[in-house]
Design a protein around this motif. Structure first.
Motif: not given
Length: 421
Positions: A160-174
């Motif tokens: 729901v936020t750009h900040a959390d999208a960036a967190t997912y891209q940085r921390k998760m291997r998807l």
């Protein structure tokens, strides 16, 4: 397209339910849409829903609460998910059957536990989209590990936020999963905007500790001391109600601060005020902030992760104050209370700036995402089908070549035999 949402309980009250209903209603004029409610505990939903959206519950707690399967723990729904205690062997069974028989082009999960079900059991021919309505950092390590294990089977993940999208891209291997911010949408109000001269501050949400209504009440004590003609109205219900009531009495604010209870149609309550307030320690988006602003209320909010800073433009449509800072919160509220011109200017700013959360641009983004993923998946199926057909032809051709060679060899052997006689 045929679009299905998996929702924890469509019959409750909460931001995820509201935003899912909003998205479903915006999609239904052009698509076949249904909401699959895992649980049901009452006859009708608290929120109204367009009758064109099909609502289908899987487990009715009114009649199945004591089902032996519902008394056994869930095995698919992850134990680290904070709703785990509400899931069971019965929900495992119903969700699995639903997904196995579901005819949909797009299936959307709305919480991590349901996204895990979707990743493991979702129809492979459908586009599988997981939604994050909290934040990655809000989840315990055990749940993040489970998400990291199974989420690569999803086609997309929205935050729901750009900040959390960036967190997912940085921390998760998807690998192969499209991660995209898709904010919640709020329809335009059906009522005229709020009157900036109204002497009411409005807050809304569950009465739980993370919302820090105790901080709001203590901060408002300063407002009431200087402007006793102003009120604070807090809408919602929850476990903190008795404690907050005691605090109001302790501070002598019983003529200024009111616990109004739950109000499913908050729009009619927002427009009675002239300032919105949010004091959460954590807010993954801030649905109430947008609702207030769409009604013309500037909002004073704590600058908590992640939503408020993406929603409010300080000085234009509201104020951001440090989390837990009672003095700064009281100062910001009092500044707006005492300055009629500033309050009116910010009211207009709130109306204009909140239009970016109108369903139209957000639905266009959602439809674009779903359509692109659907086309990619359909293209992959066509390539796989073509590959299978070509492979079959090559196999058949190989059989023909081998058969022709064998026939030629037999013919040669017969000729040699005849000549040797």
């Amino acid at each position: 397209m045929r679009i299905s949402f998996l929702l924890h309980n469509a019959y409750g009250i909460g931001g995820t339910i509201r935003t899912t209903f909003n998205l479903a209603e915006a999609l239904v004029p052009r698509h076949e849409v249904e909401i699959i409610s895992i649980l049901r505990h009452r006859e009708e939903p608290n929120f109204s829903l367009d009758p064109r959206v099909r609502l289908r519950p899987l487990v009715d707690l009114r009649t199945e609460r004591d089902d032996p399967r519902h008394l056994r723990p869930a095995r698919v729904f992850p134990a680290a998910e904070y709703r785990y205690s509400q899931y069971s062997a019965l929900t495992d069974e119903r969700i699995a059957h639903c997904l196995a028989t579901l005819e949909a082009d797009v299936v959307i999960g709305t919480r991590p536990g349901l996204n895990v079900h979707l990743a493991l059991q979702g129809p492979r021919e459908a586009v599988l989209v997981g939604q994050e309505h909290l934040t990655l950092d809000n989840h315990p390590p055990g749940l993040r590990n489970e998400m990291r294990r199974v989420y690569p089977r999803l086609d997309a993940l929205t935050t729901v936020t750009h900040a959390d999208a960036a967190t997912y891209q940085r921390k998760m291997r998807l690998p192969g999963v499209r991660v995209e911010a898709l904010p919640n949408s709020v329809p335009p109000p059906a009522l005229p905007p709020a009157d900036p001269n109204a002497k009411i501050v409005v807050a809304a949400g569950r009465l739980v500790r993370v919302k820090r209504y105790d901080l709001l009440i203590r901060s408002f004590a300063r407002v009431a001391a200087e402007r006793p003609d102003w009120q604070l109205r807090i809408y919602g219900k929850g476990e903190e109600r008795d404690r907050l009531r005691a605090l109001i009495n302790e501070l002598g604010l019983y003529n200024n601060v009111f616990l109004m209870g739950a109000a499913p149609a908050m729009e009619a309550e927002w427009v009675k005020g002239s300032i919105g307030a949010s004091t959460s320690s954590f807010e993954p988006f801030g649905m109430t902030l947008v609702e207030a602003m769409r009604c013309g209320l500037p909002v004073v909010s704590t600058d908590c992760p992640h939503g408020p800073a993406e929603i409010i433009t300080p000085g234009k449509d509201g104020r951001l104050v440090p989390v837990g800072d009672q003095h700064a919160l009281g100062e910001a509220l009092l500044d707006l209370v005492q300055n009629d011109q500033l309050r009116a200017s910010m009211s207009q700013g709130a109306l204009v700036n909140s239009r970016r959360y109108d369903p139209v641009p957000i639905i266009e983004q959602a439809e674009r995402l779903f359509t692109e993923l659907h086309e990619v998946k359909a293209s992959g199926r066509r390539r796989a089908s073509l590959g299978a057909r070509v492979g079959a032809r090559l196999v058949n051709r190989g059989h023909l070549v081998r058969d022709a060679a064998f026939a030629a060899a037999v013919s040669t052997m017969r000729t040699v035999r005849r000549s040797n006689r």
